[in-house]
Design a protein around this motif. Structure first.
Motif, short mmCIF file in Angstrom:
data_model
loop_
_atom_site.label_atom_id
_atom_site.label_comp_id
_atom_site.label_asym_id
_atom_site.label_seq_id
_atom_site.Cartn_x
_atom_site.Cartn_y
_atom_site.Cartn_z
N LYS A 2 -19.79 42.78 68.31
CA LYS A 2 -21.10 43.42 68.32
C LYS A 2 -22.09 42.48 68.98
N PRO A 3 -22.73 42.89 70.10
CA PRO A 3 -23.67 42.00 70.80
C PRO A 3 -25.02 41.97 70.10
N PHE A 4 -25.69 40.81 70.24
CA PHE A 4 -27.03 40.62 69.69
C PHE A 4 -27.93 40.01 70.76
N VAL A 5 -29.21 40.24 70.65
CA VAL A 5 -30.22 39.58 71.46
C VAL A 5 -30.96 38.60 70.57
N VAL A 6 -30.95 37.31 70.97
CA VAL A 6 -31.61 36.27 70.20
C VAL A 6 -32.83 35.80 70.98
N GLU A 7 -34.02 36.03 70.43
CA GLU A 7 -35.26 35.59 71.05
C GLU A 7 -35.65 34.23 70.48
N VAL A 8 -36.02 33.31 71.36
CA VAL A 8 -36.41 31.98 70.94
C VAL A 8 -37.76 31.64 71.56
N SER A 9 -38.47 30.71 70.94
CA SER A 9 -39.75 30.26 71.46
C SER A 9 -39.54 29.18 72.51
N ASP A 10 -40.65 28.73 73.11
CA ASP A 10 -40.56 27.66 74.11
C ASP A 10 -40.03 26.37 73.51
N TRP A 11 -40.11 26.24 72.19
CA TRP A 11 -39.64 25.04 71.50
C TRP A 11 -38.23 25.20 70.97
N GLY A 12 -37.58 26.31 71.30
CA GLY A 12 -36.21 26.52 70.85
C GLY A 12 -36.10 27.13 69.47
#
Length: 265
Positions: A2-12
């Motif tokens: 199952k694919p996921f989208v992981v959003e991260v900030s500029d600081w990781g």
């Protein structure tokens, strides 16, 4: 899986994890952020405008390449140190009939690279002035001529043939000259330097082709790979080659005024 989208900030730092149930559609903000990052990465690279003009003719193909370095850290800066910013007065020398491969480009004898080389040679070659490269003109050409060498190479094992005969490759070099006197002084100093450094290794023979003289530099030793260097100091150019016939053909072109030139991009 199952694919996921992981959003991260500029600081990781992880912001949000979303499972993909169907087609993922990024928001306008996400598209803008990715595009801005791509533009920033591209502009940080040394990318210069390049123009290529290809001519297709029945007997050959001509490729004219022009690069205009704009960035300070361009990869072409070292090359610009040799070519400078000036164009040859009569245009760069064009390919002649019989040339299998031909490269020609402008050179700037007043450039920093030539100045340093002139100072180095003046220190090591006695009898030369401070600017020993003052004879160099505004263009340099190197080419491979049609010859039996290529047929012999195709008839056998190419790699072994070249390793055994690389000093017979039909290559020619033409360096434009703007001073016959300074060219003669330079060649005389080079010959004296070689004779003093290795007095028993080379023989210098003056030969004639028509009414023009040229020099054959021949090895005295019985090496596994035998070869000679031939050169002619003419009114407008210094011609060098490992093949005597290639040199003689170049002398004919210079004598007949058949050295073709043309304007480039």
């Amino acid at each position: 899986v199952k694919p996921f989208v992981v959003e991260v900030s500029d600081w990781g730092e992880t912001q949000r994890i979303t499972a993909i149930g169907g087609r993922y559609e990024p928001s306008d903000a996400q598209i803008g952020h990715a595009l801005a990052g791509w533009i920033r990465d591209v502009r940080s690279k040394s990318i210069d405008p390049i123009a290529i003009r290809l001519r297709q003719k029945p007997d050959r193909r001509d490729l004219d390449l022009c690069v205009m370095p704009l960035t300070v850290d361009s990869d072409y800066r070292d090359w610009m140190a040799v070519t400078g910013t000036r164009k040859p007065e009569s245009g760069a020398v064009a390919a002649h009939a019989g040339a299998q491969v031909f490269f020609s480009f402008a050179i700037d004898p007043e450039s920093e690279t030539f100045r340093k080389f002139g100072e180095f040679s003046a220190r090591n070659l006695s009898g030369l002035q401070a600017n020993s490269m003052a004879w160099v003109g505004d263009s340099f050409s190197v080419y491979l001529d049609n010859s039996f060498f290529w047929k012999a190479m195709q008839a056998g094992e190419a790699r072994e043939f070249i390793m055994a005969n690389y000093l017979r490759i039909p290559v020619g070099v033409r360096i434009a000259s703007r001073s016959s006197v300074q060219l003669a002084l330079f060649l005389s100093a080079m010959r004296a330097y070689v004779n003093d450094s290795a007095p028993d290794l080379l023989t210098w023979e003056q030969r004639k082709h028509g009414d023009k003289s040229y020099v054959a530099v021949i090895s005295k030793t019985d090496d596994d790979v035998q070869g000679s260097l031939f050169y002619a100091a003419l009114n407008k150019a210094l011609i060098l080659s490992l093949d005597e016939k290639v040199l003689q053909q170049a002398i004919d072109r210079e004598s007949d005024g058949a050295v073709a030139t043309k304007d480039h991009l």
